[in-house]
Design a protein around this motif. Structure first.
Motif, PDB file in Angstrom:
ATOM      1  N   PHE A 282       0.814  -1.220   0.000  1.00  0.00           N
ATOM      2  CA  PHE A 282       0.000   0.000   0.000  1.00  0.00           C
ATOM      3  C   PHE A 282       0.849   1.272   0.000  1.00  0.00           C
ATOM      4  CE2 PHE A 282       0.584  -0.474   4.590  1.00  0.00           C
ATOM      5  CZ  PHE A 282       0.684   0.837   5.032  1.00  0.00           C
ATOM      6  N   TYR A 283       2.102   1.196   0.438  1.00  0.00           N
ATOM      7  CA  TYR A 283       2.974   2.373   0.399  1.00  0.00           C
ATOM      8  C   TYR A 283       3.032   2.958  -1.014  1.00  0.00           C
ATOM      9  CZ  TYR A 283       5.136   0.978   4.922  1.00  0.00           C
ATOM     10  OH  TYR A 283       5.379   0.662   6.228  1.00  0.00           O
ATOM     11  N   TYR A 284       3.177   2.079  -1.984  1.00  0.00           N
ATOM     12  CA  TYR A 284       3.313   2.561  -3.363  1.00  0.00           C
ATOM     13  C   TYR A 284       2.066   3.313  -3.808  1.00  0.00           C
ATOM     14  CZ  TYR A 284       7.293  -0.726  -3.636  1.00  0.00           C
ATOM     15  OH  TYR A 284       8.466  -1.401  -3.437  1.00  0.00           O
ATOM     16  N   ASN A 285       0.909   2.770  -3.450  1.00  0.00           N
ATOM     17  CA  ASN A 285      -0.346   3.432  -3.810  1.00  0.00           C
ATOM     18  C   ASN A 285      -0.471   4.789  -3.137  1.00  0.00           C
ATOM     19  OD1 ASN A 285      -0.728   0.325  -3.699  1.00  0.00           O
ATOM     20  ND2 ASN A 285      -2.322   1.012  -5.105  1.00  0.00           N
ATOM     21  N   GLN A 286      -0.008   4.866  -1.873  1.00  0.00           N
ATOM     22  CA  GLN A 286      -0.057   6.148  -1.170  1.00  0.00           C
ATOM     23  C   GLN A 286       0.865   7.174  -1.837  1.00  0.00           C
ATOM     24  OE1 GLN A 286       0.735   5.050   3.010  1.00  0.00           O
ATOM     25  NE2 GLN A 286      -1.380   5.605   3.443  1.00  0.00           N
ATOM     26  N   CYS A 287       2.049   6.734  -2.224  1.00  0.00           N
ATOM     27  CA  CYS A 287       2.974   7.645  -2.913  1.00  0.00           C
ATOM     28  C   CYS A 287       2.380   8.123  -4.233  1.00  0.00           C
ATOM     29  CB  CYS A 287       4.318   6.953  -3.148  1.00  0.00           C
ATOM     30  SG  CYS A 287       5.262   6.644  -1.638  1.00  0.00           S
ATOM     31  N   ASP A 288       1.756   7.207  -4.947  1.00  0.00           N
ATOM     32  CA  ASP A 288       1.158   7.567  -6.232  1.00  0.00           C
ATOM     33  C   ASP A 288       0.034   8.585  -6.054  1.00  0.00           C
ATOM     34  OD1 ASP A 288       2.906   5.838  -7.453  1.00  0.00           O
ATOM     35  OD2 ASP A 288       1.450   4.213  -7.687  1.00  0.00           O
ATOM     36  N   ILE A 289      -0.796   8.411  -5.027  1.00  0.00           N
ATOM     37  CA  ILE A 289      -1.913   9.342  -4.834  1.00  0.00           C
ATOM     38  C   ILE A 289      -1.401  10.720  -4.422  1.00  0.00           C
ATOM     39  CG2 ILE A 289      -2.482   8.864  -2.385  1.00  0.00           C
ATOM     40  CD1 ILE A 289      -5.029   9.340  -5.208  1.00  0.00           C
ATOM     41  N   LEU A 290      -0.321  10.770  -3.620  1.00  0.00           N
ATOM     42  CA  LEU A 290       0.232  12.076  -3.256  1.00  0.00           C
ATOM     43  C   LEU A 290       0.816  12.787  -4.472  1.00  0.00           C
ATOM     44  CD1 LEU A 290       1.964  11.808   0.247  1.00  0.00           C
ATOM     45  CD2 LEU A 290      -0.141  12.994  -0.371  1.00  0.00           C
ATOM     46  N   ASN A 291       1.469  12.036  -5.347  1.00  0.00           N
ATOM     47  CA  ASN A 291       1.991  12.645  -6.580  1.00  0.00           C
ATOM     48  C   ASN A 291       0.861  13.224  -7.432  1.00  0.00           C
ATOM     49  OD1 ASN A 291       4.820  12.570  -6.576  1.00  0.00           O
ATOM     50  ND2 ASN A 291       4.844  10.390  -7.089  1.00  0.00           N
ATOM     51  N   THR A 292      -0.241  12.498  -7.478  1.00  0.00           N
ATOM     52  CA  THR A 292      -1.402  12.977  -8.235  1.00  0.00           C
ATOM     53  C   THR A 292      -1.988  14.228  -7.593  1.00  0.00           C
ATOM     54  OG1 THR A 292      -1.932  10.724  -8.961  1.00  0.00           O
ATOM     55  CG2 THR A 292      -3.702  12.351  -9.072  1.00  0.00           C
ATOM     56  N   LEU A 293      -2.141  14.180  -6.261  1.00  0.00           N
ATOM     57  CA  LEU A 293      -2.766  15.300  -5.556  1.00  0.00           C
ATOM     58  C   LEU A 293      -1.937  16.577  -5.629  1.00  0.00           C
ATOM     59  CD1 LEU A 293      -4.155  13.526  -2.341  1.00  0.00           C
ATOM     60  CD2 LEU A 293      -5.499  14.510  -4.199  1.00  0.00           C
ATOM     61  N   CYS A 294      -0.610  16.454  -5.596  1.00  0.00           N
ATOM     62  CA  CYS A 294       0.214  17.661  -5.519  1.00  0.00           C
ATOM     63  C   CYS A 294       0.589  18.218  -6.894  1.00  0.00           C
ATOM     64  CB  CYS A 294       1.464  17.431  -4.672  1.00  0.00           C
ATOM     65  SG  CYS A 294       2.872  16.764  -5.556  1.00  0.00           S
ATOM     66  N   ALA A 295       0.246  17.498  -7.959  1.00  0.00           N
ATOM     67  CA  ALA A 295       0.592  17.958  -9.307  1.00  0.00           C
ATOM     68  C   ALA A 295       0.032  19.355  -9.562  1.00  0.00           C
ATOM     69  CB  ALA A 295       0.062  16.977 -10.345  1.00  0.00           C
ATOM     70  N   SER A 296       0.884  20.249  -9.998  1.00  0.00           N
ATOM     71  CA  SER A 296       0.512  21.642 -10.313  1.00  0.00           C
ATOM     72  C   SER A 296       0.003  22.431  -9.108  1.00  0.00           C
ATOM     73  CB  SER A 296      -0.564  21.679 -11.420  1.00  0.00           C
ATOM     74  OG  SER A 296      -0.109  20.987 -12.553  1.00  0.00           O
ATOM     75  N   LYS A 297       0.332  21.953  -7.902  1.00  0.00           N
ATOM     76  CA  LYS A 297      -0.078  22.660  -6.682  1.00  0.00           C
ATOM     77  C   LYS A 297       1.140  23.369  -6.084  1.00  0.00           C
ATOM     78  CE  LYS A 297      -4.245  20.607  -6.612  1.00  0.00           C
ATOM     79  NZ  LYS A 297      -4.426  19.394  -5.819  1.00  0.00           N
ATOM     80  N   SER A 298       0.867  24.223  -5.108  1.00  0.00           N
ATOM     81  CA  SER A 298       1.959  24.989  -4.479  1.00  0.00           C
ATOM     82  C   SER A 298       2.617  24.217  -3.344  1.00  0.00           C
ATOM     83  CB  SER A 298       1.418  26.321  -3.946  1.00  0.00           C
ATOM     84  OG  SER A 298       0.388  26.082  -3.006  1.00  0.00           O
ATOM     85  N   TRP A 299       2.048  23.069  -2.957  1.00  0.00           N
ATOM     86  CA  TRP A 299       2.641  22.284  -1.873  1.00  0.00           C
ATOM     87  C   TRP A 299       3.420  21.089  -2.437  1.00  0.00           C
ATOM     88  CZ3 TRP A 299       0.932  17.173  -1.203  1.00  0.00           C
ATOM     89  CH2 TRP A 299      -0.310  16.837  -1.765  1.00  0.00           C
ATOM     90  N   SER A 300       4.303  20.549  -1.587  1.00  0.00           N
ATOM     91  CA  SER A 300       5.112  19.405  -1.981  1.00  0.00           C
ATOM     92  C   SER A 300       5.074  18.345  -0.874  1.00  0.00           C
ATOM     93  CB  SER A 300       6.558  19.844  -2.263  1.00  0.00           C
ATOM     94  OG  SER A 300       7.294  18.787  -2.854  1.00  0.00           O
ATOM     95  N   TRP A 301       5.809  17.254  -1.069  1.00  0.00           N
ATOM     96  CA  TRP A 301       5.780  16.188  -0.073  1.00  0.00           C
ATOM     97  C   TRP A 301       7.052  15.351  -0.157  1.00  0.00           C
ATOM     98  CZ3 TRP A 301       5.517  10.763  -0.982  1.00  0.00           C
ATOM     99  CH2 TRP A 301       5.410  10.399  -2.336  1.00  0.00           C
ATOM    100  N   CYS A 302       7.303  14.589   0.904  1.00  0.00           N
ATOM    101  CA  CYS A 302       8.419  13.640   0.880  1.00  0.00           C
ATOM    102  C   CYS A 302       8.007  12.363   1.587  1.00  0.00           C
ATOM    103  CB  CYS A 302       9.673  14.232   1.537  1.00  0.00           C
ATOM    104  SG  CYS A 302       9.645  14.250   3.341  1.00  0.00           S
ATOM    105  N   GLU A 303       8.791  11.332   1.342  1.00  0.00           N
ATOM    106  CA  GLU A 303       8.584  10.003   1.936  1.00  0.00           C
ATOM    107  C   GLU A 303       9.764   9.700   2.837  1.00  0.00           C
ATOM    108  OE1 GLU A 303       8.886   5.359   0.351  1.00  0.00           O
ATOM    109  OE2 GLU A 303       8.818   7.019  -1.087  1.00  0.00           O
ATOM    110  N   ILE A 304       9.497   9.297   4.073  1.00  0.00           N
ATOM    111  CA  ILE A 304      10.588   8.896   4.957  1.00  0.00           C
ATOM    112  C   ILE A 304      10.531   7.390   5.185  1.00  0.00           C
ATOM    113  CG2 ILE A 304      10.872  11.144   6.080  1.00  0.00           C
ATOM    114  CD1 ILE A 304       9.293   9.928   8.452  1.00  0.00           C
TER     115      ILE A 304
END
Length: 395
Positions: free
Chosen positions: A173-195
């Motif tokens: 499920f980690y991979y799916n979570q990373c994929d959804i965050l990439n989708t959500l943040c596309a063209s947005k002013s916020w970013s994210w990282c994975e630890i």
């Protein structure tokens, strides 16, 4: 003149878990500086007071319990609840997402945890224009360590490694979570990282079956009570698992790097970072004596061809003696003898993990730069044990 505060508002989902607790604690202790955050909102599933949590007293803190991310009222219902329960929701700037629901069915686990994350982030997006950064924890399962004999990589484990092979990747499920965050943040002013920590060493105020430090603290406190100071304690794994190399991940260091990077993001959205005590891999043969020393015991290797006592089994076999300890020292109960006790987690970590799985810390330490911190086995484990002692969970 008092220092000007940043206006940053941290929202921690899963704040009573091992890492969520530490993120909240570090923010309240003023990491990286007292004015880095003006507000800290800790979201917990079960009710929790700041006193129970051992968090520093702070006017910055609000604790909100019982928020149901999977409410049947849907996204709109969640947002209405957050708006009514979370003060200054419109100022949330940094999200630390440490909520998780385990399900033995991989398909269900993926569906549940992706929905948790998607709802949580969309709610912040819709209610706050201030969102800057999201931190998502995964772990060395991203490298397939849970596959045991099918572990696909040769360490040291680097963030540049590909995803694990199918069919296992589709069950992660980690991979799916990373994929959804990439989708959500596309063209947005916020970013994210994975630890990516390995086994997290730390304190939890509420009972947690995935907290190895709690399991060992209860076991070794009881062992000392029954066998006396200076008694030898055999390692509860095998001769092979006693020698394998890995990196522990102290909750404080995970928290500090997460906070540091969320305030100073320098790489692309979705950058992954290994998080651990230090860059030097170590074995249980090095750590076990240090762990046992805290309790006045002598940690020794496993017997030839076998294992020492399993912590959960030992405590279950001596429940009466544990009750004596609770009464004698006025301890907080509820940690043993119930369905939230131990389970097979210590066995999985200390016996089944019988292969090297150490991490490459180069990327994280380079990114952290001059602010980099490290610790050792004593720093990680003894800090956790001291916190359990302060919380009256062990004598």
């Amino acid at each position: 003149m008092p220092g000007k505060t940043s206006g940053n508002h941290a929202l921690i989902y899963g704040a009573s878990g091992i890492t969520g607790w530490a993120i909240t604690n570090q923010l309240l202790e003023g990491y990286p500086s007292p004015d880095s955050f003006s507000k800290v909102t800790a979201l917990t599933n079960r009710p929790l007071s700041a006193e129970q949590a051992l968090w520093p007293k702070s006017d910055k803190l609000q604790i909100v319990s019982g928020l149901d991310l999977l409410t049947e009222k849907g996204q709109e219902g969640l947002e209405e609840e957050m708006k009514s329960k979370v003060k200054d929701m419109e100022t949330v700037s940094h999200v630390y997402f440490f909520a998780y629901i385990m399900d033995p069915d991989p398909a269900k686990e993926i569906e549940i945890n992706v929905r948790l994350l998607e709802r949580a982030i969309k709610a912040v997006e819709h209610l706050s224009n201030a969102l800057k950064f999201v931190v998502l924890p995964t772990g060395t399962k991203a490298y397939g360590v849970h596959l045991i004999d099918k572990f696909p990589f040769t360490p040291p484990l680097s963030e540049s490694l590909p995803r694990i092979p199918e069919p296992h990747a589709s069950e992660m499920f980690y991979y799916n979570q990373c994929d959804i965050l990439n989708t959500l943040c596309a063209s947005k002013s916020w970013s994210w990282c994975e630890i990516r920590p390995d086994v997290i060493i730390g304190f939890v105020p509420n009972n947690n079956i995935y907290c190895l430090a709690q399991a060992l603290a209860l076991y070794l406190s009881l062992y000392r009570h029954i066998n006396g100071e200076g008694a030898e304690v055999q390692f509860p794994g095998t001769e092979q698992s006693y020698k394998i190399l890995s990196n522990d991940s102290a909750q404080d260091l995970i928290a500090k790097f997460s906070i540091h990077y969320s305030l100073n993001p320098t790489l692309e959205a979705g950058a992954a970072f290994n998080t651990a005590d230090n860059a030097r891999a170590s074995s249980w043969s090095e750590k076990w004596p240090v762990i046992c020393e805290f309790f006045g015991l002598k940690g020794v290797g496993p017997p030839a061809g076998g294992s020492g006592s399993q912590p959960g089994d030992y405590v279950q076999a001596h429940l009466e003696e544990w009750k004596e300890l609770e009464t004698k020292h006025g301890l907080v109960g509820g940690r043993v003898g119930n369905d939230r006790s131990f389970g097979g987690f210590p066995y999985f970590i200390m016996t089944m993990f019988n292969f090297d799985r150490h991490m490459d810390m180069g990327k994280t330490h380079k990114t952290w730069g001059k602010a980099k911190e490290e610790t050792d086995a004593k720093g990680a484990w003894w800090t956790a044990f001291e916190r359990f002692r302060r919380a009256k969970i062990i004598p």
